[in-house]
Motif scaffolding. Sequence first.
Motif, PDB file in Angstrom:
ATOM      1  N   ARG A   2       1.278 -44.997  34.342  1.00 21.31           N
ATOM      2  CA  ARG A   2      -0.088 -44.549  34.146  1.00 21.31           C
ATOM      3  C   ARG A   2      -0.405 -44.462  32.654  1.00 21.31           C
ATOM      4  N   ASN A   3      -1.544 -45.001  32.278  1.00 22.03           N
ATOM      5  CA  ASN A   3      -1.953 -44.990  30.883  1.00 22.03           C
ATOM      6  C   ASN A   3      -2.875 -43.799  30.634  1.00 22.03           C
ATOM      7  N   LEU A   4      -2.379 -42.804  29.893  1.00 16.27           N
ATOM      8  CA  LEU A   4      -3.168 -41.621  29.593  1.00 16.27           C
ATOM      9  C   LEU A   4      -3.846 -41.742  28.234  1.00 16.27           C
ATOM     10  N   SER A   5      -3.793 -42.919  27.654  1.00 14.27           N
ATOM     11  CA  SER A   5      -4.208 -43.066  26.274  1.00 14.27           C
ATOM     12  C   SER A   5      -5.609 -43.639  26.142  1.00 14.27           C
ATOM     13  N   ALA A   6      -6.292 -43.198  25.047  1.00  9.62           N
ATOM     14  CA  ALA A   6      -7.575 -43.787  24.712  1.00  9.62           C
ATOM     15  C   ALA A   6      -7.371 -45.022  23.840  1.00  9.62           C
ATOM     16  N   VAL A   7      -6.162 -45.197  23.348  1.00 12.91           N
ATOM     17  CA  VAL A   7      -5.851 -46.339  22.487  1.00 12.91           C
ATOM     18  C   VAL A   7      -5.648 -47.580  23.352  1.00 12.91           C
ATOM     19  N   THR A   8      -6.357 -48.653  23.028  1.00 10.99           N
ATOM     20  CA  THR A   8      -6.236 -49.898  23.798  1.00 10.99           C
ATOM     21  C   THR A   8      -5.439 -50.965  23.054  1.00 10.99           C
ATOM     22  N   GLN A   9      -5.246 -50.769  21.757  1.00 10.28           N
ATOM     23  CA  GLN A   9      -4.432 -51.703  20.986  1.00 10.28           C
ATOM     24  C   GLN A   9      -3.812 -50.986  19.789  1.00 10.28           C
ATOM     25  N   PHE A  10      -2.772 -51.587  19.251  1.00  7.02           N
ATOM     26  CA  PHE A  10      -2.100 -51.046  18.070  1.00  7.02           C
ATOM     27  C   PHE A  10      -2.137 -52.093  16.962  1.00  7.02           C
ATOM     28  N   ILE A  11      -2.011 -51.617  15.725  1.00  4.29           N
ATOM     29  CA  ILE A  11      -1.987 -52.503  14.560  1.00  4.29           C
ATOM     30  C   ILE A  11      -0.591 -52.457  13.958  1.00  4.29           C
ATOM     31  N   LEU A  12       0.086 -53.601  13.932  1.00  2.00           N
ATOM     32  CA  LEU A  12       1.426 -53.688  13.357  1.00  2.00           C
ATOM     33  C   LEU A  12       1.317 -53.859  11.839  1.00  2.00           C
ATOM     34  N   LEU A  13       1.773 -52.865  11.084  1.00  3.77           N
ATOM     35  CA  LEU A  13       1.664 -52.912   9.623  1.00  3.77           C
ATOM     36  C   LEU A  13       2.740 -53.782   8.987  1.00  3.77           C
ATOM     37  N   GLY A  14       3.778 -54.111   9.757  1.00  6.34           N
ATOM     38  CA  GLY A  14       4.825 -54.992   9.242  1.00  6.34           C
ATOM     39  C   GLY A  14       5.944 -54.228   8.562  1.00  6.34           C
ATOM     40  N   ILE A  15       6.793 -54.957   7.845  1.00  3.67           N
ATOM     41  CA  ILE A  15       7.925 -54.352   7.144  1.00  3.67           C
ATOM     42  C   ILE A  15       7.396 -53.558   5.952  1.00  3.67           C
ATOM     43  N   PRO A  16       7.759 -52.288   5.842  1.00  2.00           N
ATOM     44  CA  PRO A  16       7.257 -51.463   4.735  1.00  2.00           C
ATOM     45  C   PRO A  16       7.619 -52.039   3.366  1.00  2.00           C
TER      46      PRO A  16
END
Length: 311
Positions: A2-16
């Motif tokens: 079950r998805n309880l999140s309002a977030v529909t996508q994430f942003i991958l910032l990459g290698i720090p």
Amino acid sequence: MRNLSAVTQFILLGIPNTEGLETMLFVLFLSFYIFTLMGNLLILLAIISSTRLHTPMYFFLCKLSIFDIFFPSVSSPKMLFYLSGNSRAISYAGCVCQLFFYHFLGCTECFLYTVMAYDRFVAICYPLRYSIIMSHRICAILASGTSFFGCIQATFLTTLTFQLPYCGPNEVDYYFCDIPVMLKLACADTSALEMVGFISVGLMPLSCFLLILTSYSFIVCAILQIRSAEGRRRAFSTCSAHLTAILLFYMPVVLIYLRPTPSPWLDATVQVLNNLVTPMLNPLIYSLRNKEVKSSLWKFLHNPDFLPEQL
């Protein structure tokens, strides 16, 4: 799930701390990825094409090569995609899939190394009973068992991570979705889950490592009892490749998941080595230390009709 999140996508910032190095990293990681795919595919074809290599040891090595093809493919294509200037966004479902398959393939490899150690233990300590103990049926059960238990472990870890609500921040300070960075984005107290995850991720590799250590303790004792120097050399040569691969596999796991104070840059660097470099080195480790694999590979590369004839 079950998805309880309002977030529909994430942003991958990459290698720090790698801003401005995207082009160089793209070329470097693409080279690693191509060599990984080619090397493991060649090992796979060499084993399939030679009837001499249709033994339990090479059966498990064949499965390891298949998983070494898929393991870097979980995170590398997306990483190469955004390093080439494309979008860094990944959907919620895509993030779930990344985390699941990363741990499914990683856990399965962990179990597979344990089975390979057991195979060497039987071959060296009980050579006369080897074909009976490691029958086709037992090999199939062991190989299926590694995937089954890897799937259970990955399902548990994925459910543990994504049962949390993700309701605000969606920037993943990493180059793919993994447990430590995802827990930081959750809109809930994660201390209890972090402890459960730490125990789960730590206990499984530790148990496998202890079983491997036990197998090789018996193996070393058996090898030392071999009278001929040539026999001892061949036995050590067979096992040294496996031990090298085990060390390359377990060292990153310890550094990433079992350190009390994580370091994003160090974790990312070690993770890249684990995801790309180790699967790339495995074909070299097993082929350079194994005359039979080298011979089969040489015949396969220099005789186009070798594979069809054997199949």
